[in-house]
Design a protein around this motif. Structure first.
Motif, PDB file in Angstrom:
ATOM      1  N   TRP A 164       0.827  -1.198   0.000  1.00 48.58           N
ATOM      2  CA  TRP A 164       0.000   0.000   0.000  1.00 48.58           C
ATOM      3  C   TRP A 164       0.868   1.257   0.000  1.00 48.58           C
ATOM      4  O   TRP A 164       0.651   2.175  -0.784  1.00 48.58           O
ATOM      5  CB  TRP A 164      -0.914  -0.045   1.227  1.00 48.58           C
ATOM      6  N   ALA A 165       1.874   1.294   0.879  1.00 45.79           N
ATOM      7  CA  ALA A 165       2.744   2.469   0.974  1.00 45.79           C
ATOM      8  C   ALA A 165       3.547   2.663  -0.315  1.00 45.79           C
ATOM      9  O   ALA A 165       3.730   3.796  -0.772  1.00 45.79           O
ATOM     10  CB  ALA A 165       3.676   2.337   2.174  1.00 45.79           C
ATOM     11  N   ALA A 166       4.015   1.583  -0.905  1.00 49.26           N
ATOM     12  CA  ALA A 166       4.798   1.679  -2.139  1.00 49.26           C
ATOM     13  C   ALA A 166       3.961   2.262  -3.279  1.00 49.26           C
ATOM     14  O   ALA A 166       4.445   3.078  -4.066  1.00 49.26           O
ATOM     15  CB  ALA A 166       5.351   0.310  -2.522  1.00 49.26           C
ATOM     16  N   LYS A 167       2.698   1.867  -3.358  1.00 48.27           N
ATOM     17  CA  LYS A 167       1.817   2.398  -4.403  1.00 48.27           C
ATOM     18  C   LYS A 167       1.604   3.894  -4.251  1.00 48.27           C
ATOM     19  O   LYS A 167       1.486   4.612  -5.237  1.00 48.27           O
ATOM     20  CB  LYS A 167       0.452   1.695  -4.357  1.00 48.27           C
ATOM     21  N   SER A 222       4.816   7.860  -4.469  1.00 47.35           N
ATOM     22  CA  SER A 222       5.068   8.945  -5.422  1.00 47.35           C
ATOM     23  C   SER A 222       4.155  10.143  -5.181  1.00 47.35           C
ATOM     24  O   SER A 222       4.488  11.269  -5.537  1.00 47.35           O
ATOM     25  CB  SER A 222       4.915   8.449  -6.859  1.00 47.35           C
ATOM     26  N   GLU A 223       3.009   9.924  -4.552  1.00 46.52           N
ATOM     27  CA  GLU A 223       2.067  11.005  -4.263  1.00 46.52           C
ATOM     28  C   GLU A 223       2.216  11.558  -2.851  1.00 46.52           C
ATOM     29  O   GLU A 223       1.671  12.619  -2.552  1.00 46.52           O
ATOM     30  CB  GLU A 223       0.633  10.493  -4.435  1.00 46.52           C
ATOM     31  N   CYS A 224       2.916  10.838  -1.997  1.00 51.78           N
ATOM     32  CA  CYS A 224       2.969  11.200  -0.577  1.00 51.78           C
ATOM     33  C   CYS A 224       4.417  11.319  -0.097  1.00 51.78           C
ATOM     34  O   CYS A 224       5.083  10.311   0.100  1.00 51.78           O
ATOM     35  CB  CYS A 224       2.263  10.137   0.260  1.00 51.78           C
ATOM     36  N   PRO A 225       4.898  12.544   0.132  1.00 52.62           N
ATOM     37  CA  PRO A 225       6.262  12.704   0.623  1.00 52.62           C
ATOM     38  C   PRO A 225       6.399  12.415   2.119  1.00 52.62           C
ATOM     39  O   PRO A 225       7.494  12.251   2.614  1.00 52.62           O
ATOM     40  CB  PRO A 225       6.580  14.165   0.329  1.00 52.62           C
ATOM     41  N   ARG A 226       5.268  12.350   2.818  1.00 56.69           N
ATOM     42  CA  ARG A 226       5.296  12.140   4.267  1.00 56.69           C
ATOM     43  C   ARG A 226       4.530  10.879   4.642  1.00 56.69           C
ATOM     44  O   ARG A 226       3.565  10.521   3.988  1.00 56.69           O
ATOM     45  CB  ARG A 226       4.678  13.330   4.985  1.00 56.69           C
ATOM     46  N   PHE A 274      10.869   8.383   2.658  1.00 52.70           N
ATOM     47  CA  PHE A 274       9.958   9.507   2.809  1.00 52.70           C
ATOM     48  C   PHE A 274      10.731  10.748   3.253  1.00 52.70           C
ATOM     49  O   PHE A 274      11.785  10.642   3.880  1.00 52.70           O
ATOM     50  CB  PHE A 274       8.878   9.182   3.849  1.00 52.70           C
ATOM     51  N   ASP A 275      10.202  11.925   2.959  1.00 56.49           N
ATOM     52  CA  ASP A 275      10.812  13.170   3.417  1.00 56.49           C
ATOM     53  C   ASP A 275      10.663  13.328   4.926  1.00 56.49           C
ATOM     54  O   ASP A 275      11.510  13.918   5.578  1.00 56.49           O
ATOM     55  CB  ASP A 275      10.161  14.370   2.740  1.00 56.49           C
ATOM     56  N   GLU A 276       9.563  12.822   5.444  1.00 58.06           N
ATOM     57  CA  GLU A 276       9.286  12.947   6.865  1.00 58.06           C
ATOM     58  C   GLU A 276       8.436  11.765   7.312  1.00 58.06           C
ATOM     59  O   GLU A 276       7.578  11.300   6.573  1.00 58.06           O
ATOM     60  CB  GLU A 276       8.524  14.246   7.129  1.00 58.06           C
ATOM     61  N   VAL A 277       8.704  11.289   8.512  1.00 57.35           N
ATOM     62  CA  VAL A 277       7.923  10.205   9.096  1.00 57.35           C
ATOM     63  C   VAL A 277       7.490  10.634  10.487  1.00 57.35           C
ATOM     64  O   VAL A 277       8.309  11.111  11.271  1.00 57.35           O
ATOM     65  CB  VAL A 277       8.746   8.895   9.193  1.00 57.35           C
TER      66      VAL A 277
END
Length: 99
Positions: free
Chosen positions: A31-34, A37-41, A62-65
Motif C-alpha cells: 500500500w505504501a509503495a503504491k 510517489s504522491e505522498c512525501p510524508r 519519505f521526506d518525513e515520518v
C-alpha cells in the motif's frame, strides 16, 4: 523488513504473533509503495509504529515520518530503534526524521 535492526518489547504484537505481523507488513508495504510517489510524508499510529516507520523509510525514503502511539513501551522501543539508526544514509538526520 529484513536487515532492519530494532528494539522490540517482549510483549509486542510482532513478538507474540510474528507470522501475522509478517503478513500484515507485506500488505502495508504494498500500500505504501503504491502511494509513495504522491505522498512525501508518512504518518503512523499505534503499536510497532517505530518498526514500521523504520522499515518503510528504509525502502521508500519519505521526506518525513511521524508516529503516534498510546503505548509507552512502543514509544520507548521506537525511540531506541531510531537512535540505533542515527546517521545512516537512509534515515537522513537520524531520529530527527521521526519528529
Amino acid at each position: 523488513c529484513p536487515g532492519v535492526p530494532f528494539r522490540l518489547s517482549h510483549d509486542a504484537f510482532s513478538e507474540v504473533n510474528s507470522s501475522a505481523e509478517d503478513a500484515m507488513f507485506k500488505h502495508v508495504f504494498k500500500w505504501a509503495a503504491k502511494l509513495r510517489s504522491e505522498c512525501p510524508r508518512l504518518a503512523l499510529m499505534g503499536r510497532n509504529s517505530g518498526f514500521y516507520g523504520l522499515a518503510l523509510q528504509r525502502e521508500l525514503k519519505f521526506d518525513e515520518v511521524r508516529g503516534c502511539t498510546h503505548c509507552p513501551q512502543t514509544a520507548a522501543d521506537a525511540e531506541a530503534s531510531i537512535e540505533m539508526h542515527a546517521g545512516t544514509d537512509w534515515l537522513p538526520g537520524g531520529s530527527e526524521t521521526f519528529k
